[in-house]
Structures are given as structure tokens and as C-alpha cells.
Design an enzyme around this catalytic site. Sequence first.
Site, PDB file in Angstrom:
ATOM      1  N   GLU A  12       4.052   5.036  -9.282  1.00 33.52           N
ATOM      2  CA  GLU A  12       3.364   3.818  -9.714  1.00 33.52           C
ATOM      3  C   GLU A  12       2.001   4.063 -10.348  1.00 33.52           C
ATOM      4  OE1 GLU A  12       3.387   0.354  -7.166  1.00 33.52           O
ATOM      5  OE2 GLU A  12       5.138   1.118  -6.114  1.00 33.52           O
ATOM      6  N   ASP A  85       6.297   3.133  -4.447  1.00 35.64           N
ATOM      7  CA  ASP A  85       5.769   3.081  -3.086  1.00 35.64           C
ATOM      8  C   ASP A  85       6.860   2.794  -2.052  1.00 35.64           C
ATOM      9  OD1 ASP A  85       3.273   3.638  -4.002  1.00 35.64           O
ATOM     10  OD2 ASP A  85       2.491   1.609  -3.810  1.00 35.64           O
ATOM     11  N   ASP A  87       7.831   0.826   0.302  1.00 35.61           N
ATOM     12  CA  ASP A  87       7.851  -0.465   0.992  1.00 35.61           C
ATOM     13  C   ASP A  87       8.711  -1.428   0.176  1.00 35.61           C
ATOM     14  OD1 ASP A  87       6.241  -1.137  -1.180  1.00 35.61           O
ATOM     15  OD2 ASP A  87       4.395  -1.146  -0.017  1.00 35.61           O
ATOM     16  N   GLU A  89       7.944  -3.927  -1.770  1.00 33.41           N
ATOM     17  CA  GLU A  89       7.469  -4.128  -3.139  1.00 33.41           C
ATOM     18  C   GLU A  89       7.862  -2.939  -4.006  1.00 33.41           C
ATOM     19  OE1 GLU A  89       5.917  -7.054  -5.499  1.00 33.41           O
ATOM     20  OE2 GLU A  89       5.997  -7.121  -3.313  1.00 33.41           O
ATOM     21  N   TYR A 304       0.864   6.971   3.842  1.00 34.00           N
ATOM     22  CA  TYR A 304       0.888   5.672   3.176  1.00 34.00           C
ATOM     23  C   TYR A 304       0.136   4.626   3.989  1.00 34.00           C
ATOM     24  CZ  TYR A 304       2.727   1.920   0.252  1.00 34.00           C
ATOM     25  OH  TYR A 304       2.846   0.859  -0.620  1.00 34.00           O
ATOM     26  N   ARG A 306       0.086   1.299   3.904  1.00 36.31           N
ATOM     27  CA  ARG A 306       0.652  -0.027   4.203  1.00 36.31           C
ATOM     28  C   ARG A 306       1.753   0.149   5.247  1.00 36.31           C
ATOM     29  NH1 ARG A 306      -0.319  -0.300  -1.441  1.00 36.31           N
ATOM     30  NH2 ARG A 306      -1.949  -1.819  -1.901  1.00 36.31           N
ATOM     31  N   HIS A 350       7.589   3.968   7.900  1.00 39.65           N
ATOM     32  CA  HIS A 350       6.377   4.767   7.765  1.00 39.65           C
ATOM     33  C   HIS A 350       5.847   5.142   9.133  1.00 39.65           C
ATOM     34  CE1 HIS A 350       6.829   2.785   4.019  1.00 39.65           C
ATOM     35  NE2 HIS A 350       6.184   1.687   4.355  1.00 39.65           N
TER      36      HIS A 350
END
Length: 687
Positions: A12, A85, A87, A89, A304, A306, A350
Site C-alpha cells: 500500500e 495491509d 486487516d 480494509e 502491525y 491495527r 495479528h
Amino acid sequence: MIILSKNLVIVESPTKAKTIKKFLGRNYSVQASMGHLRDLPKSRLGIDIDNNFEPEYIKVRGKAKLINNLKKEADKAEKVYLATDPDREGEAISWHLQYLLGLDQAQKNRIEFHEITKKEVLNSINKPREVDMKLVNSQQARRVIDRLVGYEISPILWKRIKSGLSAGRVQSVALKLIIDRQRKINEFEPEEYWTISAFHEIDKIKFESEYYGNIINDKKLKIELKNKEETLKVLNSLSKDGFKVLDIKNTKKKKNPPKPYTTSTLQQDSSNKLGFSTKKTMSIAQQLFEGVETDEGSVGLITYMRTDSTRISSEIVNSALEYIKENYGKEYASSGRTFSKKQKGSQDAHEAIRPTSILMTPQRIHKYLTEDQFKLYRLIWTRIIQSQMKEYEYMSTSILFENNSNLFKSNGVQTIFEGFNLISLGKQTQNFLPQLKVNEKISAVKIENNQHFTNPPPNYTEASLVKELEENGIGRPSTYSSTINSVLSRNYATIEDRKIIPTKLGFTVCDFLEENFDDIINVEFTASLENKLDDVASDEIEWKTLVSNFYKDLEKDLKETKKDDKDYKVKNEQINEKCPKCGSNLAIKHGKNGSFIGCTNFPNCDYTRSIKKTTGVKCPICGGEILEKVSKKGKRFYGCENYPDCTYSVWDEPIKEKCPNCGYPLLHKKNRKENKIYCDNCGYEKM
């Protein structure tokens, strides 16, 4: 003839691409998508409500060239890896990339990096999987529901209250929490109470005892002193030399070390201990995750950022235990804690936020980091080491005194074993009490009484609001930063001395939403919706069914809104001054950067000027007025009104008192660590 010589990896961000490229070598091309490349259109709703809420995805404006370049790279690549990423999203971005690049959705081309290290990157390349459509659908449901709320309600706010406003599913609930807290503060009626303190000194140990209650019919009763009369009655019955030890309780206690950081606990600690906003915390954490240049090349320093999980790998546990034994002694090392998974719906794929390597100590890499990066990294590194240390052990002592049937209590804390407190950034305070015996009599040096009033509940800070949102299951920790930023940027609230204070506009918007969209800003309803989004991710409910059920309630509220004929219009406060450009009245207006003075004839006249917040202190250089100002980053400072001709400026508030040494205005520094009056010109400090 096209030569398929390289594998393509799409991440990203350019920073992450640069770091990963060094790990993979010349047979890999690593490109950045720069976030979403395909999304709902900004100019219209983009959801076909009559066609089962089918979303209309389009290429993000301004990214056509980037998409074409990625398409060319994908066409000539032997293998394409989607490394967005890890997750929901990121999963959705990978799904959109599959569509844009013409990739087979059944192909295993999705990889995840939970930390940007060579070992993790190479392992992930060898374990590609299919894009997880359950996660994609959960993201689609969230995106569509949030779009329906924003695009259906916001135009009503423009019409009924003021143009430029917005409503959001999580944003509006956060606003309601802020408003509800302010209402409690406004309605609060303080109650009077009194305290009596006795000050003692024995064997050079100074300590206090506080009035606790009375002995009535041989029973020890706790009593609160509610007025001066009650207090004086107790005072008149006391003797300075009449304190007798009734009871001594010594209790050994243990305090467990803190768990590793999740997104929300990092945001809270960063706000409380470092004074960072949630936005700043996430920005710096992103930098530490994506990679920092060191002598050994670019390397990601943390996992990570988040995550809802406190779980950490056995590998990092063993590494931390080894470090503790070598640097602090084996007596400080625990038997090892990996921590359990959180409840359903947490991002538990995670680990917790942790350093990628324990050996990358804050001191070792300090020179490669900015000061803010260092502070946040030290917080994260210290937390992981503490989580693997033994408990803090202490003796809690409580002594009960009797003085003419009046009870006084003194509490003390004495460390037995430091444990994880050995490396705490804020040490556990000790409060020593002397060695006393039951029935022993002691004296008081003095006895004081003080009047107090109960305090209202405090305004939210960013840290306490994040905690409240998480405890109520509203939104996701990864979105808290943008949620709070939305509330502030719309001028629904401001931050003063770290407190979130709602504005008049915020009250009006909340009143309107409560009156017409009570379900949308209902804490329980919003929390239950989060659980249903988790059900989509676990394939327990079809995502369009969830959207359809949600829209039924929204549609009903939209129709009912037409019956509300109350006037919610926010009118700008006019000042007794004419516009120098067109002669119309000037008014105080509010924008995303705060309040300002503007012409009421806007948009025909664009005259504006900032509001001067005077301090009443004169500039020591030119004699001009020192004004309160706000920097581009939103930080308050004080500068001369004659800027740029005069560049005098300071961070701390100037007061109407001059330095006795050099004549410069004295400054008042007040924060969590300091409260002093000083001169920044010559170093004088007022005692």
C-alpha cells in the site's frame, strides 16, 4: 515477445515497498497502490438501493496512471502477490486489485506481512492464499452502511442546520458521548464536604492520617463530614497527643505487569504519557511499522499497529525472557506469558503491537529515529519487556488510630520486590509508615481541616474517549483516530488543555440527530451492529441482508424527519463591524481550522481575518501585543502581532510580570510534569 522475468508484489505504501524490495532482491518488483484504487464515487450515493444495495465501484479519481502502470507490471510478471495491509480494509483493497488487474480470484495470490522483517516477508511469499471473501464482505457491509448514513443524513444537516456538516455512524455516536458528558457537567451541583488531616513525625518519618469516622456503641463507623459545624465538633474533641494505635494491618500484595499493546491501549497510553493525539500516534506507528533507515538498511521496527489482540508469539516471549535475564537478572524473569486470544470479532490474526526484535533496544536505535518516533518506540518496547517480568510486590499497611472516639486512618506502601516496576517509565510511589505497635500513643505535629466540593465528571480527553468507545464496542480501534478527527474538523468540538469541549454547533447537531435518528446515534444499537459485521466476517450472515435490515430502520427515520418542524439553523454571531471590502456586516464564523471573522456577504465577498486572542502582554522586542496563535500542526503558541516584521514567539503562556534580571515577560509552563514560572531569555526561575 514478453519476457516474464519478475514477480510483482503490491503493497500500500512507497515506504513499505522500499523496505520490502531490499529483502526480496532483483527478481521481484515491489510497487505501491497508495491505498484504495477502486471505491464508491464521491459525487453521488453510489449504491443501487433497489438492486439489493449493489455498490457501484469506480476507479479512484487521479489514480488512472498508477492503475495503468500496475496493469503493465502485472501483465509482464510471472506471479503477482497482493500484500496489502493484514486487516479487513487491506483484504478489500486486494480484492479490488484483483478486479483491476484482471487476476483470477480463485488463485492464491494474497500474502500478509505482520511485520516488515526479512524472515516474515520471505515466509509470507512462500504461503500465498486466496483472498478471504468473508473479510471483504464484512468491509463492504461497513462501507455501504457508512455511505448510507453519511450521504442520506448529511444533506439534511446542510438544509436544516448549516452547510458543510456531516453525519457518520460512529462519528455521531462519539459526538453523543461527548455531548452527554458535557450535559452532566453542566447539570452537576457540587456538594460540600470536609476533611481533617493530622500530620505526624516519628523517627524522622513524616506521614499523615485522615479522619475516618467514629466509635459508636463499640462499632467503628465511617462518617463523612458534610459541613463546617460537624467538622468543628470533631476538631474540638481532638487532642494532639491523644492518637492511640487501634489496629495495624499489613497485607502483601502483587501487581501484574501490563499486557502488550493493542491499538486502543497504545493510543490511550500515548495520549496520557506522551501527550500525543490519536492521529499522531497512528502516524508515527505507521512509520515504525513500514521501515526506518538504519546502518543495516531499512527495517520495520514494530508489528502491525491495527490489532485488538494482546497475544504474542512464543519466539518473542523467549527473546524477551533471555534479554531480561541477561540485563536485569534471572529473578526478574517470569515463566513466560503469551496471553490468550480476545473475543470473537477481534483482529486476532495479528499479534499485539510489539518490537520486531527485542535486541533492537530504544537506546541502540535512538540515533536513527526522530524524538517522537523514539518516544513511541520506547513505550512499545518497554511494554513487551514488562509483560515478561515478574509481578511488582509490595506491602500495603493500614494503621487505624483512635483519638477520643474519633477514628483516623493512615495508609502506606512499601516495595518488597520491584518486578516489572524496575523499568517503568513512571515508578510506583512508596509511602513509608513508621514501625508502630497496637495501643502505642503518638502525637500530631499539627491538625488541619479543609473544605472541599465534589467535582463534576471530567470532560473526555482523546485517551478517555478511545477507552469509552472500545468498552462500549463502538467502531474499531483502527478507526478511532479518524473518528475523533472528524468530530474536531467539523467544529462539533474543540480541544482545550487536552479536554474535548463540545461547541454550540456540536450541541445543535446532536439535538437534531437525537430527535430524528435516535437509532443511528444509540450506543447499544451501534455496538450490536459491530457484532453483526463480525458475524459477516465469520460467515454467519450474508452482508447484503445486514445492509437491508439496517436500511429499513434508516428509511423509517428519514421519512419521520419531515415531520420535525423545529428550527435548528445555526446563525453566525454578527459583530459591530463592517466589511472593509464590501461594507456588509462581519460575523464570527467557524471552519475546520477553528473560529474566524468573515463577511456575511459570502460567497459574493471572500473577506476573512483571524480572531485575535490577546494576552495583555507586550512584546519585549518591538512593544507589540503578544497574541495566542495556533501553528499549522494545531499546537498553541504565543507570538507578536507584528509578525513577520517581528519574529518573537514562545510556546509557553506569557504573564503580566517581567523578569527581574532582563525585563523579558515571564512565562508559565504548566503540564503533567512541570508547573513553573520562568524566563526563557536568561534562565531565571521564580521560586
